[in-house]
Design an enzyme around this catalytic site. Structure first.
Site, PDB file in Angstrom:
ATOM      1  N   SER A 157      13.502  14.856   6.380  1.00  0.00           N
ATOM      2  CA  SER A 157      12.846  13.868   7.234  1.00  0.00           C
ATOM      3  C   SER A 157      11.509  14.452   7.660  1.00  0.00           C
ATOM      4  O   SER A 157      11.448  15.605   8.120  1.00  0.00           O
ATOM      5  CB  SER A 157      13.706  13.566   8.461  1.00  0.00           C
TER       6      SER A 157
ATOM      7  N   GLN B 274       1.346  -4.111 -13.137  1.00  0.00           N
ATOM      8  CA  GLN B 274       2.578  -4.404 -13.871  1.00  0.00           C
ATOM      9  C   GLN B 274       2.501  -4.023 -15.344  1.00  0.00           C
ATOM     10  O   GLN B 274       3.515  -4.087 -16.043  1.00  0.00           O
ATOM     11  CB  GLN B 274       2.947  -5.891 -13.733  1.00  0.00           C
TER      12      GLN B 274
ATOM     13  N   ASN C  86      -9.061  -2.690 -15.029  1.00  0.00           N
ATOM     14  CA  ASN C  86      -9.977  -1.582 -14.805  1.00  0.00           C
ATOM     15  C   ASN C  86     -10.005  -0.757 -16.089  1.00  0.00           C
ATOM     16  O   ASN C  86      -9.363  -1.108 -17.090  1.00  0.00           O
ATOM     17  CB  ASN C  86      -9.597  -0.759 -13.567  1.00  0.00           C
TER      18      ASN C  86
ATOM     19  N   GLY D  81     -15.591   1.061 -11.504  1.00  0.00           N
ATOM     20  CA  GLY D  81     -15.864   1.827 -10.290  1.00  0.00           C
ATOM     21  C   GLY D  81     -17.348   1.892  -9.986  1.00  0.00           C
ATOM     22  O   GLY D  81     -18.043   0.874  -9.974  1.00  0.00           O
TER      23      GLY D  81
ATOM     24  N   ASP E  36      -9.802  -6.246  -5.989  1.00  0.00           N
ATOM     25  CA  ASP E  36      -9.394  -7.605  -5.627  1.00  0.00           C
ATOM     26  C   ASP E  36     -10.574  -8.381  -5.052  1.00  0.00           C
ATOM     27  O   ASP E  36     -10.731  -9.582  -5.308  1.00  0.00           O
ATOM     28  CB  ASP E  36      -8.253  -7.551  -4.607  1.00  0.00           C
TER      29      ASP E  36
END
Length: 327
Positions: free
Chosen positions: A36, A173, A195, A225, A257
């Site tokens: 943790s 995807q 890209n 980019g 986006d």
């Protein structure tokens, strides 16, 4: 010109651990890990490629129709999108699942441990694009972004059957889709977004050469980019549009986006593709200067100034009449 945008709707939970993961691992006990990490910072951000692109289009005044699946916790997120010009009436809201969630912890060495919960995104395949078109009118184009794979394939097939131009944007995807699936998403697309890395991955996944891909699509838009963007069309020289520079990069997430939103807005306004790409680059840089994929502010005068400084007075004047009408 109400563009339909299909794709993921998600919430990102980004945590920072002020230490090193590697110092917490015991080499002899790696087969049974129970750890943790106490994080000292948490950023909760709205995300998902479908929602991000629709947000940018909404800021530009196009009132896009968002097509995707969200969860029982979508009320606040949906209100945010509607306040920024997005039509969420076609978002499928699950009765039991939560909105897709990306939970990522980053340590001081920039190592990351992350979990993605698909949640309600799994229900996106139940959305019928034909029914959406009946209720809202056939859109001038539909962007098929990264989403539940069956939904991406269904939307693509339905759009082709209805004669609606498709902008294919498989992005994240691509790594999950098989050869036949990627071919079905790409074949017949009016526009293909990738890209530079995704472009190479797409060729590997499809088994097609670049020339074979170009023979099946209209324009291949590759974001590069800091180097800008390349527009490739079969039988024509590749057009390269330089990026709009900035010295104030705050967060690269979501810049692609934002570019897509700007490019698609220009396309909806019947601009030449080069002009649409310049607007996309200006909007991408605006997004780069903000932390979060939907936290940038849009100023028409600022966009015009960016275009003027990067591409010249003539290009800025060509955009000004349309951008002046942006709310």
């Amino acid at each position: 010109m109400r563009i339909a945008v299909s794709g993921s709707i998600a919430t990102d939970h980004l945590l920072v651990f002020p230490g090193r993961f590697t110092e917490q691992l015991i080499k002899e006990r790696l087969e049974r890990v129970s750890l943790s990490f106490l994080a000292d910072r948490l950023d909760v951000r709205r995300g998902g490629v479908g929602a991000n692109i629709a947000f940018g289009l909404g800021l530009l005044g196009l009132e896009p129709i968002l097509i995707g699946a969200a969860g029982v916790d979508f009320a606040e997120y949906g209100a945010w999108l509607r306040a920024h010009g997005v039509d969420t009436s076609e978002v499928r809201v699950s009765e039991s699942l939560h909105t897709a969630r990306f939970v990522c912890t980053t340590d001081e060495d920039l190592n990351q441990i992350a979990t993605f919960y698909a949640g309600a995104m799994a229900e996106a395949q139940r959305i019928d694009l034909a029914a959406v078109a009946e209720r809202t009118g056939a859109p001038p184009l539909v962007l098929v972004g990264a989403d539940e794979p069956a939904a991406m394939l269904r939307h693509t097939a339905t759009a082709h059957r209805l004669g609606i131009p498709v902008a294919a944007d498989p992005s994240q995807q691509l790594a999950r889709l098989d050869r036949d699936q990627v071919r079905r998403l790409v074949d017949g697309a009016r526009w293909l977004f990738t890209n530079e890395y995704e472009a190479a991955l797409l060729l590997e996944r499809t088994g097609w050469t670049r020339e074979q891909v170009m023979g099946r699509i209209g324009t291949w838009i590759t974001t590069l980019g800091e180097a800008g963007v390349a527009l490739a069309r079969s039988g024509r020289p590749v057009l390269r549009i330089p990026a709009v520079p900035t010295a104030d990069v705050a967060d690269p997430t979501g810049a692609g986006d934002a570019f897509r939103a700007g490019f698609l807005a220009g396309t909806a306004w019947d601009w030449p593709q080069e002009q649409a790409a310049r607007l996309g680059c200006a909007l991408a840089t605006t997004a780069l200067e903000s932390v979060g994929t939907q936290d940038y502010k849009l100023s028409p005068s600022d966009l015009i100034t960016r275009v003027e400084q990067t591409y010249g007075d003539d290009r800025a004047r060509a955009m000004e009449p349309r951008l002046a009408r942006v709310p």
